[in-house]
Write a protein that holds these residues in place. Sequence first.
Motif, mmCIF file in Angstrom:
data_model
loop_
_atom_site.group_PDB
_atom_site.id
_atom_site.type_symbol
_atom_site.label_atom_id
_atom_site.label_comp_id
_atom_site.label_asym_id
_atom_site.label_seq_id
_atom_site.Cartn_x
_atom_site.Cartn_y
_atom_site.Cartn_z
ATOM 1 N N GLY A 169 0.805 -1.224 0.000
ATOM 2 C CA GLY A 169 0.000 0.000 0.000
ATOM 3 C C GLY A 169 0.834 1.268 0.000
ATOM 4 N N SER A 170 2.082 1.160 0.374
ATOM 5 C CA SER A 170 2.951 2.336 0.381
ATOM 6 C C SER A 170 3.617 2.556 -0.970
ATOM 7 C CB SER A 170 4.007 2.179 1.482
ATOM 8 O OG SER A 170 3.367 2.099 2.731
ATOM 9 N N SER A 222 6.461 4.205 4.676
ATOM 10 C CA SER A 222 6.187 2.938 5.356
ATOM 11 C C SER A 222 5.389 3.237 6.613
ATOM 12 C CB SER A 222 7.500 2.232 5.723
ATOM 13 O OG SER A 222 7.220 1.090 6.497
ATOM 14 N N THR A 224 4.758 1.326 9.075
ATOM 15 C CA THR A 224 5.450 0.813 10.269
ATOM 16 C C THR A 224 6.898 1.301 10.362
ATOM 17 O OG1 THR A 224 6.066 -1.077 8.924
ATOM 18 C CG2 THR A 224 4.104 -1.314 10.315
ATOM 19 N N THR A 249 9.319 -2.333 7.575
ATOM 20 C CA THR A 249 9.212 -3.300 6.485
ATOM 21 C C THR A 249 10.580 -3.492 5.827
ATOM 22 O OG1 THR A 249 6.952 -2.585 6.160
ATOM 23 C CG2 THR A 249 7.941 -3.809 4.342
#
Length: 546
Positions: A153-154, A204, A206, A209
């Motif tokens: 999704g990024s 990202s 998070t 990744t």
Amino acid sequence: MTDAVTRAFEALEANRRAMMVMSLPELFGEDPRRFERFSLKLGPLLMDFSKTRVATSTMRLLVDLAKAAGVEEKRDAMFAGERINVTENRAVLHVALRNLSGAPMMCDGRDVMPEVAAERERCFAFAEAVRTGALRGATGKRFTTIVNIGIGGSDLGPAMAAEALSPYIRRGLSVRFVSNVDGAHIADTLRGLDPARTLFVVVSKTFTTVETMTNAQTARNWVAQALGEDAVGAHFAAVSTNLAAVNAFGIAEAAMFRFWDWVGGRYSVWSAVGLSLMIAVGPRHFTAFLAGAERVDQHFRTAPLKRNMPVIMGLLGLWHRNVWSYASHAVLPYDQRLARLPAHLQQLDMESLGKGVTMEGKAVTRPTGPIIWGEPGTNGQHAFFQLLHQGTEIVPCDFLVAASPHERGRRHHDLLIANCLAQSKAMMKGRSFEEARDQLIARGMSRAEAERLAPHRVFPGDRPSTTFLYRKLDPATLGMIVALYEHKVFVMAAVLGINAFDQWGVELGKELATVLEPLVAGPGGAEEGLDSSTAGLLAQLRKLRV
Ligand code: F6P
């Protein structure tokens, strides 16, 4: 699945059996108003689903299914900021990101709109500064290339949208996307670029990744080697929810743009995740992109189910997947700039609907999401359309085409549209043995030879497709298309009773890769306990390595 939903599915199964006596061409033949009956308009976009095998009774039963499953209540719960992502205990509020009206949207008793608007303004200011040259690289040169580093999704949303909106990209600016941990990707992307004129946007949620962090580190080294360690800060921006990790990487808070845990990766293009796109097309066009999505959100919230475009898309998805048992669904943009739309929808649909348990953790009793795939037309016609027309698998197709191109000169576009219409017509109508044979005889072939060849030229027809026709692929229309598919997926998940917003299925492979990496990198001999296939592959790898 509740009893009411089970009963609604049973009624649809009975409807399918009744529908099987009529072919699609017969349905068209008996109802001259079929197109009007089975098409919907929303602003510059038309959805024609008359070439799917549905009758008025089918549509009524599909709407009953949506009601039985509480689609409207579930939709309202999403817009109300309830924690509908129950396995991650999160709200799902990507719709707030395109709520340009600014009307309050609540999450945990707090209106999120002020911070959404403020972060968007920060992104826009940064984008403008890059575009105008107010913000430059460490050596004082203007940025000419933006490299987005992210994955899933990024990456997919912004990459898809940047290609779709390439006519709107500022002259002198280009945007590239690196996602794969395969070093070839970043090497090929950076080849020929001038470090002094390159800005990296590391995206990202998070900021952990492994693919993204590895590529970001390589990019960092590339800048440091060319321009010196002190130059690095001026060539990086970050988009994340994890400030600590961004700081640890060495990106200052001023160049970090944030979003929130209530934005899922595959629903995040509307947030700061779209920063590369904002720089490329500028705030005005990005706002139009949001406005297109907002228009769909308002329609999704307020239109009656039977006239609600994303609801109908979702219900047809269920009709095909769960009642007719079609295992896959093709997305066929007759629009070269939508080449990455199938990939974006793969993540959106398959990460959302690829689930085997219900919200309550019980095994599902019906198949969940279909396999999504596709390529632009007309290219696909010369590759896999053979199977779509004559193969034994039936694949419902979405055709997407613009009424007008961006380019001057009509010949290309007229041909493109003619091909698009021809394909859906051929899928619907097919060609009988008699038609095939008589056509050959009319061309001068003997009857015996024509009868020998005709079976190969028969098209069964009756293959369902939906066509989306829009004025032009502009930012607002793109926003509409993407939001329509998002809500389609929502509707399917709501009926199936699964969580569309988690993705635990990606975890196991990530965990195993972490265990295997030292074995791949190491000298060998630590393979005990591994299955014989993995151990054998590692042993052979050591022999083959140069
Ligand atoms: O593939 C799993 C996934 O978590 C996606 O859902 C997400 O879009 C992608 O990885 C990237 O994650 P992040 O933005 O945290 O780097």
